[in-house]
Design an enzyme around this catalytic site. Structure first.
Site, PDB file in Angstrom:
ATOM      1  N   PHE A 239     -17.020 -14.855  -5.193  1.00 30.77           N
ATOM      2  CA  PHE A 239     -16.482 -14.231  -6.404  1.00 30.77           C
ATOM      3  C   PHE A 239     -17.280 -14.772  -7.581  1.00 30.77           C
ATOM      4  O   PHE A 239     -17.108 -15.920  -7.996  1.00 30.77           O
ATOM      5  CB  PHE A 239     -14.983 -14.550  -6.540  1.00 30.77           C
ATOM      6  CG  PHE A 239     -14.272 -13.785  -7.634  1.00 30.77           C
ATOM      7  CD1 PHE A 239     -14.435 -12.411  -7.767  1.00 30.77           C
ATOM      8  CD2 PHE A 239     -13.442 -14.442  -8.537  1.00 30.77           C
ATOM      9  CE1 PHE A 239     -13.779 -11.706  -8.782  1.00 30.77           C
ATOM     10  CE2 PHE A 239     -12.788 -13.748  -9.550  1.00 30.77           C
ATOM     11  CZ  PHE A 239     -12.957 -12.382  -9.672  1.00 30.77           C
TER      12      PHE A 239
ATOM     13  N   ASN B  97      -3.875 -12.150  -2.601  1.00 30.74           N
ATOM     14  CA  ASN B  97      -5.012 -13.047  -2.393  1.00 30.74           C
ATOM     15  C   ASN B  97      -4.430 -14.450  -2.247  1.00 30.74           C
ATOM     16  O   ASN B  97      -4.087 -15.099  -3.229  1.00 30.74           O
ATOM     17  CB  ASN B  97      -5.963 -12.951  -3.593  1.00 30.74           C
ATOM     18  CG  ASN B  97      -7.275 -13.673  -3.349  1.00 30.74           C
ATOM     19  OD1 ASN B  97      -7.436 -14.359  -2.352  1.00 30.74           O
ATOM     20  ND2 ASN B  97      -8.206 -13.523  -4.275  1.00 30.74           N
TER      21      ASN B  97
ATOM     22  N   LYS C 115      21.160   5.232   4.981  1.00 25.35           N
ATOM     23  CA  LYS C 115      21.466   4.035   5.763  1.00 25.35           C
ATOM     24  C   LYS C 115      20.166   3.271   5.991  1.00 25.35           C
ATOM     25  O   LYS C 115      19.169   3.855   6.400  1.00 25.35           O
ATOM     26  CB  LYS C 115      22.070   4.424   7.119  1.00 25.35           C
ATOM     27  CG  LYS C 115      22.811   3.282   7.809  1.00 25.35           C
ATOM     28  CD  LYS C 115      24.101   2.947   7.086  1.00 25.35           C
ATOM     29  CE  LYS C 115      25.173   2.360   7.965  1.00 25.35           C
ATOM     30  NZ  LYS C 115      26.468   2.318   7.251  1.00 25.35           N
TER      31      LYS C 115
ATOM     32  N   GLN D  33     -11.141  -6.471  -4.407  1.00 22.75           N
ATOM     33  CA  GLN D  33     -11.229  -5.048  -4.748  1.00 22.75           C
ATOM     34  C   GLN D  33     -12.290  -4.341  -3.899  1.00 22.75           C
ATOM     35  O   GLN D  33     -12.047  -3.263  -3.351  1.00 22.75           O
ATOM     36  CB  GLN D  33     -11.592  -4.868  -6.247  1.00 22.75           C
ATOM     37  CG  GLN D  33     -10.434  -5.088  -7.208  1.00 22.75           C
ATOM     38  CD  GLN D  33     -10.295  -6.533  -7.663  1.00 22.75           C
ATOM     39  OE1 GLN D  33     -10.689  -7.473  -6.949  1.00 22.75           O
ATOM     40  NE2 GLN D  33      -9.710  -6.730  -8.838  1.00 22.75           N
TER      41      GLN D  33
ATOM     42  N   HIS E  27      -4.745 -17.881  -1.954  1.00 24.66           N
ATOM     43  CA  HIS E  27      -5.831 -18.801  -2.252  1.00 24.66           C
ATOM     44  C   HIS E  27      -5.801 -20.027  -1.342  1.00 24.66           C
ATOM     45  O   HIS E  27      -4.751 -20.610  -1.092  1.00 24.66           O
ATOM     46  CB  HIS E  27      -5.749 -19.230  -3.715  1.00 24.66           C
ATOM     47  CG  HIS E  27      -5.603 -18.078  -4.661  1.00 24.66           C
ATOM     48  ND1 HIS E  27      -6.600 -17.140  -4.833  1.00 24.66           N
ATOM     49  CD2 HIS E  27      -4.582 -17.678  -5.466  1.00 24.66           C
ATOM     50  CE1 HIS E  27      -6.191 -16.227  -5.718  1.00 24.66           C
ATOM     51  NE2 HIS E  27      -4.960 -16.530  -6.100  1.00 24.66           N
TER      52      HIS E  27
ATOM     53  N   THR F 274      26.943   7.500   5.549  1.00 21.19           N
ATOM     54  CA  THR F 274      25.805   6.733   6.096  1.00 21.19           C
ATOM     55  C   THR F 274      26.129   6.228   7.493  1.00 21.19           C
ATOM     56  O   THR F 274      25.218   6.030   8.307  1.00 21.19           O
ATOM     57  CB  THR F 274      25.415   5.566   5.152  1.00 21.19           C
ATOM     58  OG1 THR F 274      26.476   4.612   5.112  1.00 21.19           O
ATOM     59  CG2 THR F 274      25.132   6.084   3.745  1.00 21.19           C
ATOM     60  N   ASP F 275      27.401   6.065   7.787  1.00 19.38           N
ATOM     61  CA  ASP F 275      27.787   5.695   9.158  1.00 19.38           C
ATOM     62  C   ASP F 275      27.424   6.810  10.138  1.00 19.38           C
ATOM     63  O   ASP F 275      26.985   6.546  11.273  1.00 19.38           O
ATOM     64  CB  ASP F 275      29.292   5.414   9.207  1.00 19.38           C
ATOM     65  CG  ASP F 275      29.710   4.791  10.525  1.00 19.38           C
ATOM     66  OD1 ASP F 275      29.450   3.577  10.698  1.00 19.38           O
ATOM     67  OD2 ASP F 275      30.272   5.500  11.374  1.00 19.38           O
TER      68      ASP F 275
ATOM     69  N   ARG G 129     -16.270 -18.771  -0.101  1.00 21.54           N
ATOM     70  CA  ARG G 129     -14.880 -19.225  -0.157  1.00 21.54           C
ATOM     71  C   ARG G 129     -14.131 -18.676   1.045  1.00 21.54           C
ATOM     72  O   ARG G 129     -14.599 -17.751   1.710  1.00 21.54           O
ATOM     73  CB  ARG G 129     -14.209 -18.754  -1.456  1.00 21.54           C
ATOM     74  CG  ARG G 129     -14.156 -17.241  -1.595  1.00 21.54           C
ATOM     75  CD  ARG G 129     -13.329 -16.788  -2.816  1.00 21.54           C
ATOM     76  NE  ARG G 129     -13.219 -15.328  -2.854  1.00 21.54           N
ATOM     77  CZ  ARG G 129     -12.518 -14.646  -3.752  1.00 21.54           C
ATOM     78  NH1 ARG G 129     -11.858 -15.281  -4.706  1.00 21.54           N
ATOM     79  NH2 ARG G 129     -12.455 -13.319  -3.710  1.00 21.54           N
TER      80      ARG G 129
END
Lengths: 287, 287, 287, 287
Positions: C159, C249, C12, C223, C251, C57-58, C176
């Site tokens: 970078f 990432n 569930k 990284q 940007h 599942t109930d 950046r």
């Protein structure tokens, strides 16, 4: 008192209603999300904490389910009328507004034919209906439409001759992709509120006109596209009084491949969703 | 050093690529969202801040667009192979994984026939393809599938004989609505990686088997439905090695109308999305 | 038989559980979304439509609510252990996996102090816990983390020195914006499964290390940021065995204002969400 | 002509703008999503495909970025005024409406203090501002607010004395959880359009009043809560002319544990999101 209550409404939203009509092994399915909103004499509930005139939103939900049993659900406009008239009959209600979104299902096609009891969701588009009934024998309005209608043309669309100022960098183009995930709504006039109007047929006709006109017309701007499509819908059905379209312009930019020594001749595009243009216009019969 | 780098991968996700192939006035459209992920010799980038071997994710995006120009986009599996093989050829890459989601468009049907250049989004379902190519002449795997496939049956589904314990309140039922918005994936074996395999036909065949079997079978549980549907897909295509289905059980509960003096004979349901059952199973050829 | 059942699990999902512990007028609130998944001897349910071993599942949903009454909900890891151990005790279960998302609420600060009984949702971030208990006295694993953690640095990120090939157009940059809406998870080792481990304190400590290190470090790449942050978390808590971060990432591109006669000195950016880089790495203790 | 153009507006939506103001190493961050919409003399663009008066939505986007450079972004209301006045000055514009959503960021707290340049997203709530400027020296309106404000009280809320009819099953309750993820907006009167009004302080004051009053008041209904909270906001700031609140009532139902032999004394709840009540009311100064 220093303050006063202004506009107000309340209700239950997102009532999920699925109905099955069984004719032997052949089942019809309707799948709706219903919102109920009431306006009326509810000042005491706000200002004085006095709930005597308040119809609980839980009661509204129950009522929708009970009415769905009594009135097998056909076109959403018709069920919307049933619900809105029910609530508009309460003495404290001046206006009941019922908004219905119908989620489309198509029968699954099998080698043995269309399934009598199995369905697949069709399209991202959702059928809309909004019914408003005024209390005390007042007016009724019925609007219909479609939202999240997602269409795209690979040609017959341009954008030239627009104003150029110090912040304009967009190049003119005679051939671009045009795409939208938009909403169209329209209002039915008095003929439609009479018993027996075929709302399913009217909706299908308007949608067919919308799609065919979108496909066939040449677009000099999204604004003009709205005018052309809306007038085609109005031409096709005298019961429709006006058409409104709210269309995001989902830009598909041609990718500059020159840095990689390649020429992009209308072949490779990047689809974007933000920012997007947003064009909103209503076209109506001249009175 | 006290620590070491474990599993890692990186890439560019959500690259939106739309391509148009023009044969005179007849245009073919493909609309993909592409994710590229690379595994390989990237320890220095993590541990030493040394980027010399890092292919920028911006370069990956550019490469996808450049490859789309050189290799007109047909089945997503084929374009995925082009992209994955390109990146797997880089010496620092041990494995390139390309995931493609194809957004379906149907030609708009007009009174004059199917439009050559105008399209409407078809269905909420998205076609999936995942291609993984190992570097240095290693193995290739190709998976395909569909996500957000939304189907519903109004009958031929029950759930009885399950375990009952102190927390069980669910009644047994021989007739219920069953509905899902699920994902099915499958793997193509070696025949499919040979040149000339028709991935579009294989995908259409698997999807037809899925839908027809869903419509026709009698379901004693979602688990059994997966087994029945998956074996039908495997029966129909020897190129498919296994089928996995991940199916939310989107419960449609019968509304208790007794408090309102009404009897609900399988006519009125409330659709729910949370909580939901979630059934995940793979069926494979016995080795 | 031609086919066989492969990996399978069911359960569930999206069980919404809110608990209130009342100590006089001072109330403690926990707000969880719980998923339960079971693996075990469920082949007959798939292959033969035989539900005798199936825990509905109930029933799982009911069990979660009943256990929440008996075991006042504290740290999600502790409640996850209660639920997972309960289901792992069933003879047909080989592994019970409970995933918990805790939605954060902070007491509303008023001029009279922190409210004893009123709360405001804090942050988009969600606390995660995943507890897996093997049946028949097997192993237990406990993972924790945070998802949708949205952070941004306006500087101390660059970078440079990455590979340049025919499809590289990205300029090197020494300064950046770096931003992410990411997920971090970590595993607690044996000390944590002993009674009395303070999961709330451990989670707060890991999150504090994550945020502080993100704020203070200089990032030569996403990284390397993962390596630096993960090792800081591992340094701070010997109970943590590994840390995994999956970081989009997001940007933020500097807007070119030159066409408007303006110079953009790191002042005006456009935030984008697609496409985005996606960096996924695990850092673990050297064994 | 048979048809005529009705209401219409167009513009650019979802312009994502992030600005950084650098004072040495201390950076201020503003993160906005801006929508621009224009009304005016655009009939020819619709009816005749004539774009000469059309300001391209791409130009609007460029303009927002250029203006952000020239007018360092402070309170969104102030930047909205700059943008709206710019567009309202164009002769073909009768009204420019700028809607701004500010995404909140808090400085990351580190052991060394608040970071000068690193931020974490604060809360799901978004600050709203809508500025409308009429062309040709017309009126200016400034609205502000907050959306997705998610708050919950574990007590001091009840709902009794409401109307009971044939479809009412809801029990009266003197103590329930009340929760919402709602929107509050308010309008600033003339004092605010004068230069020098501190919109950040006014927004903080209104939000503080909203949260504190929500925490402290006793709620006999959502309607009354709106009245009480709105009047508290109006009491605190004479510059505010009216307050509107649109509040979904996100029901938290007490779980019936009796079938499991347990008594639920306000401890275990299920949170739901559909269906939900929806209460919408405006409170204004008596004129």
């Amino acid at each position: 008192m220093t303050y006063e209550l202004g506009d107000n409404r309340y209700g239950k939203s997102q009532i999920r209603l699925v109905t099955v009509r069984r004719r032997g092994e052949h089942h019809d399915l309707r799948d709706l999300t219903v919102d109920v909103a009431l306006e009326g004499d509810f000042a005491a509930a706000h200002v004085a904490g006095e709930n005597a005139r308040v119809i609980a939103t839980d009661t509204m939900k129950n009522t929708v389910y009970a009415l769905a049993k009594d009135h097998p659900v056909g076109p959403p406009e018709v069920f919307g009328l049933v619900v809105a008239r029910y609530f508009a009959a309460a003495p404290q209600v001046s206006r009941a507004v019922v908004t219905l979104r119908e989620h489309g299902w198509a029968r699954i096609e099998t080698p043995a034919g269309a399934a009598p009891d199995a369905f697949v969701r069709s399209g991202p588009a959702t059928r809309l209906a909004t019914v408003a009934v005024a209390g005390h024998g007042g007016e009724t309005s019925i609007e219909a439409g479609v939202e999240d209608l997602t269409v795209l043309k690979t040609t017959k669309s341009g954008f030239v001759g627009f104003e150029r100022d110090a912040c304009t960098t967009l190049a003119e183009t005679g051939d671009r992709i045009i795409a939208t995930k938009g909403t169209a709504t329209w209002a039915y006039g008095p003929p439609a509120t009479a018993r027996g109007f075929d709302f399913d047929a009217a909706h299908a006709r308007a949608l067919e006109r919308l799609l065919t006109t979108f496909a066939e017309h040449v677009s000099p701007s999204v604004q003009t596209s709205i005018w052309i499509i809306a007038t085609a819908i109005l031409d096709a059905d005298p019961a429709i009084e006006w058409v409104r379209m709210v269309l995001p312009n989902l830009h598909h930019w041609s990718v500059d491949l020159a840095p990689f020594g390649l020429e992009n001749r209308g072949e490779v595009f990047v689809a974007t969703s933000e920012p997007h243009g947003l064009i909103d216009a209503t076209v109506k019969r001249r009175s």
